[in-house]
Design an enzyme around this catalytic site. Structure first.
Site, short mmCIF file in Angstrom:
data_model
loop_
_atom_site.label_atom_id
_atom_site.label_comp_id
_atom_site.label_asym_id
_atom_site.label_seq_id
_atom_site.Cartn_x
_atom_site.Cartn_y
_atom_site.Cartn_z
CG ASP A 13 -2.00 -1.10 1.16
OD1 ASP A 13 -1.95 -1.92 0.23
OD2 ASP A 13 -2.86 -1.14 2.06
CE LYS A 111 -3.85 -4.41 1.37
NZ LYS A 111 -4.57 -3.42 2.17
CB CYS A 156 -2.18 -2.87 5.48
SG CYS A 156 -3.83 -2.19 5.20
#
Ligand code: ZN
Length: 209
Positions: A13, A111, A156
């Site tokens: 990310d 995701k 995450c």
């Protein structure tokens, strides 16, 4: 140490919305880019993840009337932290950071694409049953150990590390290549939790080119 053919660099990310100035900025988040670029230039396998939400995603505070970002709310699958709108599919905020250099990435895994379910982990969505397919991909590539980098340490990265260990992968956390949001000490707790399940910490300089 040197990276082996059975190692995969996992870059979580590193997207505009998680960098300073972004919708859900991680403090000092852009500091991860330089060490990640160096590792990505020689890692035998590279996987990049991208938070990738439809508009009006269930994790957005704006979706729930009277709710503010960073509050928690009980959703059908469990407690969900509510976030500012971020990483909306196709938006500039959802793009990978322009300074990120990962040309050898074999997989970009998106995701959080389900409108009603969040996904901190790159392996299992927040309902804890829906699989992303990453474990199978890594196994088919012969990967046994992950070199984990990116954002954010306490969300995450934490959930990806725990699920990777549960799937049987060894996990190395590159400390200078991760940064956290840190809600009430959540970074410290995340590091403790990861250590308990055998996640090893190291610095990017410990990995030879
Ligand atoms: Zn998200």
């Amino acid at each position: 140490m040197r990276l082996l053919e059975s190692d995969a660099l996992v870059v979580v990310d590193v997207q505009n919305d998680f960098l300073p100035g972004g919708a859900l900025a991680v403090p000092d988040g852009d500091a991860v880019i330089a060490p990640i670029n160096r590792l990505a230039s020689h890692a035998p396998n590279v996987v990049v993840t991208q938070d990738w939400h439809p508009s009006a995603h269930a994790s957005f505070a704006s979706r729930h009337s009277g709710r503010m970002p960073f509050e928690t709310l009980a959703l059908p699958y469990g407690e969900q932290v509510l976030w500012p709108d971020h990483c909306v599919q196709g938006s500039s905020g959802a793009e990978l950071a322009p300074g990120l250099e990962v040309p050898r990435a074999g997989l970009i895994l998106r995701k959080g694409t389900h409108p009603e379910v969040d996904s901190y982990s790159a392996f299992l969505e927040a309902d804890r049953t829906t699989r992303t397919g990453l474990a199978g991909y890594l196994r088919e590539c012969g990967v046994t150990r992950l070199v984990l980098t990116g954002l954010a340490t306490d969300f995450c990265i934490l959930w990806t590390a725990l699920d990777a260990r549960a799937e049987g992968f060894a996990v190395l956390l590159v400390e200078d290549a991760v940064r956290g949001i840190d809600v009430d000490g959540s970074v410290g707790r995340a590091l403790e939790t990861m250590a308990k399940v055998g996640v090893q910490r190291l610095q990017s300089q410990d990995i030879e080119a």
